[in-house]
Scaffold this motif. Structure first.
Motif, PDB file in Angstrom:
ATOM      1  N   ALA A 165      -2.960  39.464  26.601  1.00  0.00           N
ATOM      2  CA  ALA A 165      -4.212  38.917  27.121  1.00  0.00           C
ATOM      3  C   ALA A 165      -5.407  39.444  26.323  1.00  0.00           C
ATOM      4  O   ALA A 165      -6.315  38.681  25.959  1.00  0.00           O
ATOM      5  CB  ALA A 165      -4.354  39.265  28.600  1.00  0.00           C
ATOM      6  N   LYS A 166      -5.414  40.729  26.015  1.00  0.00           N
ATOM      7  CA  LYS A 166      -6.534  41.300  25.270  1.00  0.00           C
ATOM      8  C   LYS A 166      -6.588  40.772  23.840  1.00  0.00           C
ATOM      9  O   LYS A 166      -7.669  40.553  23.285  1.00  0.00           O
ATOM     10  CB  LYS A 166      -6.434  42.821  25.297  1.00  0.00           C
ATOM     11  CG  LYS A 166      -6.718  43.400  26.679  1.00  0.00           C
ATOM     12  CD  LYS A 166      -6.544  44.911  26.722  1.00  0.00           C
ATOM     13  CE  LYS A 166      -6.813  45.436  28.129  1.00  0.00           C
ATOM     14  NZ  LYS A 166      -6.587  46.894  28.239  1.00  0.00           N
ATOM     15  N   LEU A 167      -5.410  40.532  23.246  1.00  0.00           N
ATOM     16  CA  LEU A 167      -5.389  39.966  21.896  1.00  0.00           C
ATOM     17  C   LEU A 167      -5.980  38.559  21.874  1.00  0.00           C
ATOM     18  O   LEU A 167      -6.622  38.165  20.894  1.00  0.00           O
ATOM     19  CB  LEU A 167      -3.957  39.942  21.359  1.00  0.00           C
ATOM     20  CG  LEU A 167      -3.411  41.268  20.837  1.00  0.00           C
ATOM     21  CD1 LEU A 167      -1.922  41.144  20.529  1.00  0.00           C
ATOM     22  CD2 LEU A 167      -4.167  41.709  19.590  1.00  0.00           C
ATOM     23  N   LEU A 168      -5.773  37.794  22.939  1.00  0.00           N
ATOM     24  CA  LEU A 168      -6.338  36.450  23.002  1.00  0.00           C
ATOM     25  C   LEU A 168      -7.859  36.469  22.976  1.00  0.00           C
ATOM     26  O   LEU A 168      -8.498  35.510  22.545  1.00  0.00           O
ATOM     27  CB  LEU A 168      -5.866  35.728  24.262  1.00  0.00           C
ATOM     28  CG  LEU A 168      -4.417  35.252  24.291  1.00  0.00           C
ATOM     29  CD1 LEU A 168      -4.110  34.583  25.622  1.00  0.00           C
ATOM     30  CD2 LEU A 168      -4.117  34.298  23.145  1.00  0.00           C
ATOM     31  N   MET A 169      -8.449  37.564  23.425  1.00  0.00           N
ATOM     32  CA  MET A 169      -9.902  37.685  23.420  1.00  0.00           C
ATOM     33  C   MET A 169     -10.431  38.137  22.060  1.00  0.00           C
ATOM     34  O   MET A 169     -11.615  37.945  21.766  1.00  0.00           O
ATOM     35  CB  MET A 169     -10.350  38.666  24.503  1.00  0.00           C
ATOM     36  CG  MET A 169      -9.971  38.231  25.920  1.00  0.00           C
ATOM     37  SD  MET A 169     -10.440  39.475  27.159  1.00  0.00           S
ATOM     38  CE  MET A 169     -12.236  39.412  27.013  1.00  0.00           C
ATOM     39  N   ARG A 170      -9.555  38.705  21.245  1.00  0.00           N
ATOM     40  CA  ARG A 170      -9.996  39.263  19.966  1.00  0.00           C
ATOM     41  C   ARG A 170      -9.615  38.401  18.763  1.00  0.00           C
ATOM     42  O   ARG A 170     -10.277  38.466  17.725  1.00  0.00           O
ATOM     43  CB  ARG A 170      -9.407  40.672  19.790  1.00  0.00           C
ATOM     44  CG  ARG A 170     -10.013  41.696  20.743  1.00  0.00           C
ATOM     45  CD  ARG A 170      -9.213  42.988  20.779  1.00  0.00           C
ATOM     46  NE  ARG A 170      -9.897  44.034  21.531  1.00  0.00           N
ATOM     47  CZ  ARG A 170      -9.956  44.109  22.847  1.00  0.00           C
ATOM     48  NH1 ARG A 170      -9.362  43.164  23.577  1.00  0.00           N
ATOM     49  NH2 ARG A 170     -10.595  45.084  23.456  1.00  0.00           N
ATOM     50  N   LEU A 171      -8.550  37.623  18.916  1.00  0.00           N
ATOM     51  CA  LEU A 171      -8.050  36.813  17.807  1.00  0.00           C
ATOM     52  C   LEU A 171      -7.920  35.352  18.243  1.00  0.00           C
ATOM     53  O   LEU A 171      -7.606  35.081  19.412  1.00  0.00           O
ATOM     54  CB  LEU A 171      -6.681  37.328  17.351  1.00  0.00           C
ATOM     55  CG  LEU A 171      -6.620  38.769  16.842  1.00  0.00           C
ATOM     56  CD1 LEU A 171      -5.167  39.188  16.619  1.00  0.00           C
ATOM     57  CD2 LEU A 171      -7.428  38.929  15.571  1.00  0.00           C
ATOM     58  N   PRO A 172      -8.115  34.405  17.325  1.00  0.00           N
ATOM     59  CA  PRO A 172      -8.017  32.983  17.679  1.00  0.00           C
ATOM     60  C   PRO A 172      -6.553  32.526  17.728  1.00  0.00           C
ATOM     61  O   PRO A 172      -6.112  31.690  16.935  1.00  0.00           O
ATOM     62  CB  PRO A 172      -8.793  32.296  16.551  1.00  0.00           C
ATOM     63  CG  PRO A 172      -8.591  33.197  15.373  1.00  0.00           C
ATOM     64  CD  PRO A 172      -8.552  34.601  15.921  1.00  0.00           C
ATOM     65  N   ILE A 179     -10.415  33.482  23.491  1.00  0.00           N
ATOM     66  CA  ILE A 179     -10.665  33.269  24.918  1.00  0.00           C
ATOM     67  C   ILE A 179     -11.782  34.197  25.374  1.00  0.00           C
ATOM     68  O   ILE A 179     -11.795  35.384  25.059  1.00  0.00           O
ATOM     69  CB  ILE A 179      -9.378  33.514  25.725  1.00  0.00           C
ATOM     70  CG1 ILE A 179      -8.240  32.652  25.167  1.00  0.00           C
ATOM     71  CG2 ILE A 179      -9.609  33.225  27.196  1.00  0.00           C
ATOM     72  CD1 ILE A 179      -8.539  31.175  25.121  1.00  0.00           C
ATOM     73  N   GLY A 180     -12.714  33.658  26.152  1.00  0.00           N
ATOM     74  CA  GLY A 180     -13.933  34.384  26.466  1.00  0.00           C
ATOM     75  C   GLY A 180     -13.814  35.427  27.559  1.00  0.00           C
ATOM     76  O   GLY A 180     -14.584  36.390  27.564  1.00  0.00           O
ATOM     77  N   THR A 181     -12.875  35.250  28.495  1.00  0.00           N
ATOM     78  CA  THR A 181     -12.771  36.193  29.600  1.00  0.00           C
ATOM     79  C   THR A 181     -11.333  36.673  29.759  1.00  0.00           C
ATOM     80  O   THR A 181     -10.375  35.957  29.423  1.00  0.00           O
ATOM     81  CB  THR A 181     -13.221  35.565  30.932  1.00  0.00           C
ATOM     82  OG1 THR A 181     -12.268  34.550  31.322  1.00  0.00           O
ATOM     83  CG2 THR A 181     -14.612  34.957  30.796  1.00  0.00           C
ATOM     84  N   LEU A 182     -11.189  37.869  30.295  1.00  0.00           N
ATOM     85  CA  LEU A 182      -9.862  38.426  30.510  1.00  0.00           C
ATOM     86  C   LEU A 182      -9.093  37.619  31.563  1.00  0.00           C
ATOM     87  O   LEU A 182      -7.876  37.436  31.455  1.00  0.00           O
ATOM     88  CB  LEU A 182      -9.974  39.891  30.941  1.00  0.00           C
ATOM     89  CG  LEU A 182      -8.668  40.670  31.055  1.00  0.00           C
ATOM     90  CD1 LEU A 182      -7.919  40.704  29.733  1.00  0.00           C
ATOM     91  CD2 LEU A 182      -8.936  42.095  31.547  1.00  0.00           C
ATOM     92  N   ASP A 183      -9.800  37.129  32.555  1.00  0.00           N
ATOM     93  CA  ASP A 183      -9.164  36.320  33.589  1.00  0.00           C
ATOM     94  C   ASP A 183      -8.522  35.074  32.987  1.00  0.00           C
ATOM     95  O   ASP A 183      -7.355  34.760  33.256  1.00  0.00           O
ATOM     96  CB  ASP A 183     -10.201  35.930  34.641  1.00  0.00           C
ATOM     97  CG  ASP A 183      -9.604  35.071  35.741  1.00  0.00           C
ATOM     98  OD1 ASP A 183      -8.615  35.511  36.362  1.00  0.00           O
ATOM     99  OD2 ASP A 183     -10.120  33.956  35.970  1.00  0.00           O
ATOM    100  N   LYS A 184      -9.268  34.360  32.158  1.00  0.00           N
ATOM    101  CA  LYS A 184      -8.730  33.156  31.513  1.00  0.00           C
ATOM    102  C   LYS A 184      -7.604  33.510  30.545  1.00  0.00           C
ATOM    103  O   LYS A 184      -6.600  32.784  30.455  1.00  0.00           O
ATOM    104  CB  LYS A 184      -9.858  32.437  30.763  1.00  0.00           C
ATOM    105  CG  LYS A 184      -9.422  31.154  30.067  1.00  0.00           C
ATOM    106  CD  LYS A 184      -8.919  30.117  31.050  1.00  0.00           C
ATOM    107  CE  LYS A 184      -8.593  28.804  30.347  1.00  0.00           C
ATOM    108  NZ  LYS A 184      -8.036  27.794  31.293  1.00  0.00           N
ATOM    109  N   ALA A 185      -7.741  34.623  29.855  1.00  0.00           N
ATOM    110  CA  ALA A 185      -6.693  35.056  28.932  1.00  0.00           C
ATOM    111  C   ALA A 185      -5.383  35.290  29.665  1.00  0.00           C
ATOM    112  O   ALA A 185      -4.306  34.916  29.185  1.00  0.00           O
ATOM    113  CB  ALA A 185      -7.128  36.315  28.187  1.00  0.00           C
TER     114      ALA A 185
END
Length: 228
Positions: A165-172, A179-185
């Protein structure tokens, strides 16, 4: 990712899908040879997918496809040839509007990994077997090092869920980019759960099981049950 990389990925996917389609066409042709017509339910599908399989092929085999999807917008992806297709919004884990053996073939392509839970997977498999005497089910293989949903980063799906989930916020890595939020990730991480062969065989115990391979490595699993 460059446009060239994207084109290479698309070309590779097209080649692998073309090989996969050979088995699906063989099943459809076998049912047509036995019955003279083929009723198919595509669980979680789109019209776009069947254009690749071949509309002329479907017509030549007197096939009609009922396409169901949880999202009505997915039913607009591709040509809505009404001589070939019917459409219904519904949950493939519970298609109670269709009686037992309403179809000849139950089909799904890269769907069962999106139904979120093992209980839902069992319900999906139950509906597959209930709706038709024969089936064709394809899904990506957990132990292949690249998850096709996050193909930009090999081994991604083997990482712990919080890290993914955290990688989705840092990498495309997602199709929509970062992804802009941890919840959505977390929603995206939970949206695809790949399975292995033992699980596939539990879900479809009467099927013939095989792998689609990439450079010798098993990439996807296919469960087929057809006329003897």
């Amino acid at each position: 990712m460059s446009l060239a990389d994207t084109a290479d990925q698309t070309s590779l996917s097209s080649r692998l899908r073309a090989r996969r389609d050979v088995q699906l066409r063989a099943l459809i042709a076998a049912v047509h040879g036995q019955k003279g017509a083929v009723r198919i339910i595509d669980m979680g599908g789109t019209p776009e997918y069947w254009q690749r399989v071949g509309l002329d092929f479907l017509r030549a085999n007197n096939a009609h496809v009922t396409i169901t999807n949880l999202h009505a917008t997915e039913l607009d992806r591709g040509s809505r040839n009404e001589d070939l297709f019917s459409f219904a919004v519904g949950n493939a884990c519970d298609l109670h509007d269709f009686p037992d053996n309403s179809f000849d073939i139950a089909h799904s392509n890269s769907v069962i990994e999106h139904v979120l839970t093992w209980t839902n997977m069992k319900n999906f498999a139950r509906e597959t077997r209930r709706l038709a005497p024969w089936h064709y089910v394809q899904t990506p293989y957990f132990w292949f090092p690249v998850d096709p949903h996050f193909y930009r980063l090999p081994f991604y799906h083997w990482l712990p869920r919080p890290m993914r989930a955290k990688l989705l916020m840092r990498l495309p890595l997602a199709h929509v980019g970062r992804i802009g939020t941890l919840d959505k990730a977390h929603d995206i991480v939970e949206g695809a759960k790949l399975i292995d062969r033992a699980q596939m065989e539990l879900l479809f115990p009467d099927s013939r099981h095989g792998f689609e391979r990439f450079y010798g490595l098993p990439k996807s699993m296919i469960a087929i049950l057809g006329p003897s």
